[in-house]
Motif scaffolding. Structure first.
Motif, PDB file in Angstrom:
ATOM      1  N   CYS A  27      49.957  -0.197   7.514  1.00 37.85           N
ATOM      2  CA  CYS A  27      48.495  -0.189   7.520  1.00 37.85           C
ATOM      3  C   CYS A  27      48.010   1.262   7.525  1.00 37.85           C
ATOM      4  N   PRO A  28      46.698   1.499   7.342  1.00 36.67           N
ATOM      5  CA  PRO A  28      46.183   2.881   7.300  1.00 36.67           C
ATOM      6  C   PRO A  28      46.432   3.655   8.599  1.00 36.67           C
ATOM      7  N   ASN A  29      46.694   2.950   9.693  1.00 40.07           N
ATOM      8  CA  ASN A  29      46.952   3.630  10.957  1.00 40.07           C
ATOM      9  C   ASN A  29      48.433   3.882  11.206  1.00 40.07           C
ATOM     10  N   GLY A  30      49.259   3.592  10.206  1.00 36.93           N
ATOM     11  CA  GLY A  30      50.680   3.916  10.309  1.00 36.93           C
ATOM     12  C   GLY A  30      51.528   2.890  11.032  1.00 36.93           C
ATOM     13  N   HIS A  31      50.988   1.702  11.266  1.00 34.08           N
ATOM     14  CA  HIS A  31      51.793   0.651  11.884  1.00 34.08           C
ATOM     15  C   HIS A  31      52.644  -0.019  10.801  1.00 34.08           C
ATOM     16  N   ALA A  32      53.916  -0.147  11.074  1.00 31.50           N
ATOM     17  CA  ALA A  32      54.849  -0.626  10.046  1.00 31.50           C
ATOM     18  C   ALA A  32      55.323  -2.039  10.347  1.00 31.50           C
ATOM     19  N   TRP A  33      55.481  -2.820   9.274  1.00 26.52           N
ATOM     20  CA  TRP A  33      55.891  -4.220   9.421  1.00 26.52           C
ATOM     21  C   TRP A  33      56.836  -4.616   8.296  1.00 26.52           C
TER      22      TRP A  33
END
Ligand SMILES: [Zn+2]
Length: 128
Positions: A27-33
């Motif tokens: 996501c734009p906030n750098g959370h990875a999935w």
């Protein structure tokens, strides 16, 4: 490269790994999935972009399963590991040949194999 329809699809993700084109979602906030995921579970963003997955991961933790269940009748144990691939963690089964030498920090490559007992495709790790 971004494809909102297939981003959330686990089979598409396995296809990409098999094609040496592995990715994760960020996501734009750098959370990875790891797919399937359509919304960031941490911040709620619906903007998830594909980011190329590192080709090498590091074992974070692992566990041996000694369960002679019917689906594993051809083996006496299975090692399931979690490896860090540049900011995203992936769970997979360790290569049978590597179960004696695994430790935290062991470098592994990601692969997809057909399970001999269930016909499902599963994520596997091979030491580099
Ligand atoms: Zn987020």
């Amino acid at each position: 490269m971004s494809d909102d329809v297939s981003n959330g699809d686990h089979a598409t993700w396995l296809d990409a790994i098999e094609s040496d084109d592995g990715f994760y979602l960020e996501c734009p906030n750098g959370h990875a999935w790891i797919p399937p995921r359509r919304v960031c579970k941490t911040c709620g963003s619906e903007t998830l972009d594909r980011v190329p997955l590192s080709t090498t991961g590091r074992i974070v933790t692992y566990t041996e399963i000694h369960v002679p269940a019917p689906r594993f009748e051809h083996r006496d144990r299975v090692v399931v590991a979690i490896a860090d691939f540049g900011g995203v963690s992936i769970t997979g089964r360790l290569d049978d040949a590597a179960t004696e030498s695994i430790e935290q920090g062991t470098a592994v490559e990601l692969d997809v194999e057909q399970s001999a007992s269930t016909d499902e495709r599963i994520v596997t790790f091979h030491p580099r």
